[in-house]
Design a protein around this motif. Structure first.
Motif, PDB file in Angstrom:
ATOM      1  N   VAL B 380       0.882  -1.156   0.000  1.00  0.00           N
ATOM      2  CA  VAL B 380       0.000   0.000   0.000  1.00  0.00           C
ATOM      3  C   VAL B 380       0.924   1.212   0.000  1.00  0.00           C
ATOM      4  CG1 VAL B 380      -1.840   1.219   1.207  1.00  0.00           C
ATOM      5  CG2 VAL B 380      -1.744  -1.270   1.282  1.00  0.00           C
ATOM      6  N   ALA B 383       1.136   4.130   2.544  1.00  0.00           N
ATOM      7  CA  ALA B 383       1.381   3.756   3.940  1.00  0.00           C
ATOM      8  C   ALA B 383       2.764   3.140   4.122  1.00  0.00           C
ATOM      9  CB  ALA B 383       0.317   2.762   4.406  1.00  0.00           C
ATOM     10  N   THR B 408      -4.710   4.254  -5.143  1.00  0.00           N
ATOM     11  CA  THR B 408      -5.233   4.109  -3.789  1.00  0.00           C
ATOM     12  C   THR B 408      -6.597   4.773  -3.771  1.00  0.00           C
ATOM     13  OG1 THR B 408      -2.978   4.569  -3.132  1.00  0.00           O
ATOM     14  CG2 THR B 408      -4.596   4.361  -1.390  1.00  0.00           C
ATOM     15  N   ARG B 425     -13.854   4.363  10.038  1.00  0.00           N
ATOM     16  CA  ARG B 425     -12.856   3.387   9.565  1.00  0.00           C
ATOM     17  C   ARG B 425     -13.266   2.918   8.180  1.00  0.00           C
ATOM     18  NH1 ARG B 425     -10.803   5.149  13.379  1.00  0.00           N
ATOM     19  NH2 ARG B 425      -9.795   4.105  15.146  1.00  0.00           N
ATOM     20  N   HIS B 426     -12.262   2.542   7.376  1.00  0.00           N
ATOM     21  CA  HIS B 426     -12.541   2.123   6.005  1.00  0.00           C
ATOM     22  C   HIS B 426     -13.176   0.732   5.937  1.00  0.00           C
ATOM     23  CE1 HIS B 426     -10.607   5.635   4.445  1.00  0.00           C
ATOM     24  NE2 HIS B 426      -9.541   5.409   5.205  1.00  0.00           N
ATOM     25  N   ALA B 451     -11.369  -2.058   8.421  1.00  0.00           N
ATOM     26  CA  ALA B 451      -9.981  -1.935   8.891  1.00  0.00           C
ATOM     27  C   ALA B 451     -10.033  -1.237  10.242  1.00  0.00           C
ATOM     28  CB  ALA B 451      -9.158  -1.125   7.899  1.00  0.00           C
ATOM     29  N   LYS B 453      -7.715  -0.409  12.329  1.00  0.00           N
ATOM     30  CA  LYS B 453      -6.662   0.566  12.643  1.00  0.00           C
ATOM     31  C   LYS B 453      -6.974   1.868  11.930  1.00  0.00           C
ATOM     32  CE  LYS B 453      -2.287  -0.272  11.752  1.00  0.00           C
ATOM     33  NZ  LYS B 453      -1.317  -1.279  11.303  1.00  0.00           N
ATOM     34  N   LYS B 454      -6.820   2.964  12.642  1.00  0.00           N
ATOM     35  CA  LYS B 454      -7.120   4.280  12.083  1.00  0.00           C
ATOM     36  C   LYS B 454      -6.303   4.508  10.810  1.00  0.00           C
ATOM     37  CE  LYS B 454      -7.556   9.056  13.434  1.00  0.00           C
ATOM     38  NZ  LYS B 454      -7.437  10.042  14.486  1.00  0.00           N
ATOM     39  N   SER B 456      -6.025   2.813   8.199  1.00  0.00           N
ATOM     40  CA  SER B 456      -5.645   1.636   7.426  1.00  0.00           C
ATOM     41  C   SER B 456      -6.671   1.324   6.340  1.00  0.00           C
ATOM     42  CB  SER B 456      -5.507   0.424   8.347  1.00  0.00           C
ATOM     43  OG  SER B 456      -5.382  -0.746   7.569  1.00  0.00           O
ATOM     44  N   VAL B 458      -6.407  -1.794   4.802  1.00  0.00           N
ATOM     45  CA  VAL B 458      -6.394  -3.256   4.658  1.00  0.00           C
ATOM     46  C   VAL B 458      -7.436  -3.856   5.594  1.00  0.00           C
ATOM     47  CG1 VAL B 458      -4.982  -5.345   4.675  1.00  0.00           C
ATOM     48  CG2 VAL B 458      -3.949  -3.146   4.107  1.00  0.00           C
ATOM     49  N   GLN B 463      -5.030  -9.514   8.696  1.00  0.00           N
ATOM     50  CA  GLN B 463      -4.193  -8.331   8.851  1.00  0.00           C
ATOM     51  C   GLN B 463      -4.861  -7.283   9.738  1.00  0.00           C
ATOM     52  OE1 GLN B 463      -1.356  -7.755   6.080  1.00  0.00           O
ATOM     53  NE2 GLN B 463      -1.493  -9.956   6.338  1.00  0.00           N
TER      54      GLN B 463
END
Lengths: 313, 475
Positions: B380, B383, B408, B425-426, B451, B453-454, B456, B458, B463
């Motif tokens: 990615v 990132a 992206t 979050r995505h 995802a 995690k802020k 992220s 993926v 993951q």
């Protein structure tokens, strides 16, 4: 039903029964160690004999003290019959046969597994042992109870019950066989404290001390104990009781499947033969010989069930 | 209520009001106490663990059974939005099946020059063993999971077509069950379309795909690699809820020209096998000879029309990442219509011009392995660290044909519940599509992966991704 599933159910319940039986054995051994510290090393050795793992224990080069034996029986991965190994195997089988279990039964097994693997992660301190053993018995009861209350009475149930009673019969016969000599009339020190300990251990190992007293009052004698554990059809851990259940479940399967089963034929004849002449006949022919033959018969019956229902091929 | 985000947020308009599909949820949420909700979501975790909804992660011995985290804020899609998606998905899945038939028969699409011949001929996902084989009923992909992402109110893109053995449907079902148990009041206030009949729909769809020689009610089975497979929970869950047997390779064998399973009453022929074993392991006599997971001889039975294998072997050629970039052409070629769902623009690194562009813009792009899955082995760009970029540049130059690159995307967000309240979050979305000879059946809902995690992008569970319940609102 798949043959593999039938086999998985059978073994799942054998392992559950085994973990409960092992917990009782430890309980009985622990009690002796507390009340009669002098005879405890011998007692631990015979507990290992009963569990059928003394050879393995010796190989592990451990000493016959309570802590080592208890740890070996509770949680040693090298011991294929330890409670931890059994509960892992039971849950693995449950995962394999999950489609045959109700959600309640699966959750009970899974929860037992989570609770017990967590509890047995570290060695159990002496102070915690009674609590842990009762937890093990409680978890086993939880699974049994949810099965009783939620499962259809069909072939799935029958295979589960067959596993339970074959394992239980095997276990009771071993307990008796390891201590058969203290039950013989030729054993002369009757009435000595040693005998009482031994008798009490036998009864405790099958959670039968209270029932025995209710039936026989204060009159404890070796013949009475043997009769109780072999021939009393009311005692849920007696050989006779287990044999009846095995025959019952096999005959349900025979009716259900509409075929003649070799295993049922053999189970019926074993059931008819067991103690046909009463306890005296067993003693006359030799208690040890009787128990040895019984263990051989159980193993043979297990193999026949495996073949009749195509567990493996 | 929600943090500001530069991305399209599905819950909240830029002015802070709730978007229409979320109005009912927002109403309810305003009356809730965050602490109480956090406690509820802890309960959900206990519930999942007790039920055994876990997945195994390869190569992580100490945590071999892990939970996929569940977030209690639902992902909501309006009936109108869903209607459009449904038409697009149906069109795409129809085209995929036509493509598969063509590619294993006359290869008209290659003759017409719409896709290059090498792309098929040199592709490991193309199974020569399937040339000239027509599956029962002509269906190749009985179960498809189409991965969608969103970038704006009307902007949906297909990220990936999972045409082999898409997983995750058990999470769609269990997430809904969990929400029903935890927040029944939500469902009495808001009309949400049902997903719980999916196992029955699947069974019906598979039975409708049975071979012509089937007599009586088709016998359906699910083939699993066994209890150590990462998706075993799902296999047993589906078998249980469909009321069909869950078999392993060693439970089955060839009996009188059919594939039969060993039951307690003898061998019983299987008409339709929903297999969750990869092509390579399906039949040691035809594919990998060392496989112990498959059933020897099943391909011969299949070719003679004695069993339906779902999905058909060789469907991987349709969801291959190298083929993906041709999907708009494929849809047009077989349906005669423009594709309703957009593809993400894709650079094929095998082409020198594209490779040059990708190398120049590596830090802006997402680069994926052509045959990879599960989010492994991908870069990615935005990132990645300088070091990671340099390392990837080397891999890419060494084997350009092994990679594709995409911009992206500004993936939409849906909030999750955190200690500090809602936080965007995505997300992506995988609806599940059932194909039988007579119809294409799409369950209103799907698996929303998030995802956690802020920042992220993926969403893969391996993951650090989680899941949400996905609501398609009633008409």
């Amino acid at each position: 039903m798949l043959g593999k599933t039938a086999g998985g159910l059978f073994w799942m319940f054998r392992y559950l029964e085994r973990s409960e039986n092992t917990a009782r054995l430890i309980e009985a051994g622990f009690r002796i160690a507390l009340t009669r510290p002098d005879s405890s090393a011998d007692e631990w050795a015979s507990v290992l004999d009963t569990a059928g793992v003394r050879g393995l224990f010796d190989m592990a080069d451990r000493t016959y003290d309570g802590a080592s034996v208890i740890d070996f029986l509770l949680r040693d991965p090298a011991n294929p019959s330890s409670i931890l190994t059994s509960i892992n195997a039971a849950r693995s089988n449950a995962r394999m046969v999950r489609t045959a279990l109700t959600r309640e039964v699966w959750e009970a097994v899974n929860e037992s597994w989570m609770t017990l693997t967590d509890t047995l992660r570290r060695p159990v301190r002496e102070a915690d042992l009674p609590g842990v053993l009762s937890l093990i018995r409680r978890q086993s009861a939880l699974v049994r109870g949810s099965m009783h209350g939620s499962m259809l009475r069909n072939d799935i149930y029958d295979f589960a019950r067959l596993g339970t009673f074959i394992e239980r019969a095997d276990n009771t016969a071993r307990i008796l066989d390891v201590k058969y000599y203290v039950l013989l009339p030729s054993f002369t020190q009757i009435g000595s404290s040693l005998d009482n300990v031994q008798w009490e251990t036998i009864l405790r190992s099958v959670a039968g001390e209270r029932a025995f007293r209710w039936l026989n009052g204060p009159d404890i004698n070796p013949k009475g104990i043997a009769e109780f554990l072999i021939l009393d059809g009311r005692m849920p851990r007696s050989l006779k009781f287990c044999m009846s259940k095995i025959s019952d479940n096999l005959s349900y399967l025979e009716q259900d499947y509409g075929v003649e089963l070799e295993s049922l034929k053999v189970a019926k004849s074993q059931r008819a033969n067991i103690g046909a002449g009463g306890i005296d006949a067993i003693f006359d022919d030799g208690l040890h010989e009787f128990l040895t033959q019984f263990l051989v018969d159980m193993a043979q019956l297990g193999t026949l069930i495996e073949q009749d229902f195509r567990f493996y091929g | 209520m929600n943090e500001k985000t530069p991305f399209f947020d599905e819950l909240q308009n830029p002015d802070g009001t709730a978007r229409a599909p979320y109005a009912g949820f927002d109403d309810w949420f305003q009356g809730q106490d965050t602490k109480h909700l956090l406690k509820k979501s802890q309960e959900a975790e206990t519930f999942f663990r007790r039920t055994g909804i876990t997945f195994n992660v390869y190569g992580q011995a100490e945590a071999d059974e892990r939970l996929i985290p569940f977030d209690i804020v639902p992902r909501v899609i309006s009936a109108a939005e869903w209607g459009r998606l449904k038409r697009g998905i149906e069109q795409r899945v129809r085209a995929i099946n036509a493509f598969l038939y063509d590619i294993y028969h006359r290869q008209e699409i290659i003759r017409a020059g719409r896709i290059p011949k090498e792309l098929i001929a040199q592709n490991d996902a193309f199974l020569p063993q399937m040339i000239g084989v027509t599956p029962p009923g002509g269906v190749y992909t009985h179960i498809v999971g189409v991965d969608l992402v969103r970038t704006g109110p009307d902007e949906f893109f297909v990220l990936e077509d999972n045409a082999r053995t898409p997983s995750g449907v058990s999470y769609m079902l269990e997430n809904r069950e969990t929400m029903l148990q935890m927040f029944p009041e939500l469902f009495s206030r808001i009309k949400v379309q049902e997903v719980s009949d999916y196992p029955m729909r699947l069974r019906r769809s598979l039975a409708a795909s049975a071979p012509a020689m089937t007599t009586g009610k088709p016998v359906v089975g699910i083939l699993t690699p066994g209890i150590h497979n990462s998706a075993y929970f799902e296999h047993s869950f589906l078998a249980d809820n469909m009321g069909v047997e869950l078999v392993e390779g060693h439970d089955c064998r060839l009996v009188d020209g059919r594939i039969a399973m060993r039951t307690t009453r003898g061998y019983k022929a299987i008409d339709v096998l929903y297999r969750r074993v990869d092509d390579e392991y399906l039949d040691p006599l035809t594919f990998n000879p060392n496989s112990v997971l498959g059933i020897p001889g099943i391909m011969d039975v299949y070719r003679s029309g004695g069993i339906t294998i779902a999905n058909a072997p060789g469907t991987g050629i349709a969801d291959d990442k190298a083929i993906y970039s041709y999907m708009p052409d494929i849809v047009e070629f077989y349906t005669g219509e423009k594709a309703i769902l957009q593809n993400v623009p894709t650079w094929r690194c095998s082409e020198p011009d594209s490779l040059a562009y990708v190398l120049d813009h590596l830090s802006e792009l997402v680069v994926k392995e052509v045959h990879g899955s599960g989010g492994y082995g991908m870069l990615v760009g935005p990132a990645a660290s300088k070091k990671e970029l340099a390392a990837f540049r080397k891999k890419l130059t060494a084997r350009p044909g092994n990679y594709i690159a995409q911009p992206t995307l500004a993936l939409s967000t849906v909030p999750i519940l955190t200690k500090a309240g809602l936080a965007p979050r995505h997300v992506d979305l995988r609806p599940f599509v059932l194909v039988s000879p007579d119809k294409i059946d799409i369950t209103p809902g799907g698996l929303t992966r998030v995802a956690l995690k802020k920042g992220s992008l993926v969403v893969n569970s391996s993951q650090g991704g989680g899941t949400k319940d996905t609501w398609v609102l009633g008409e």
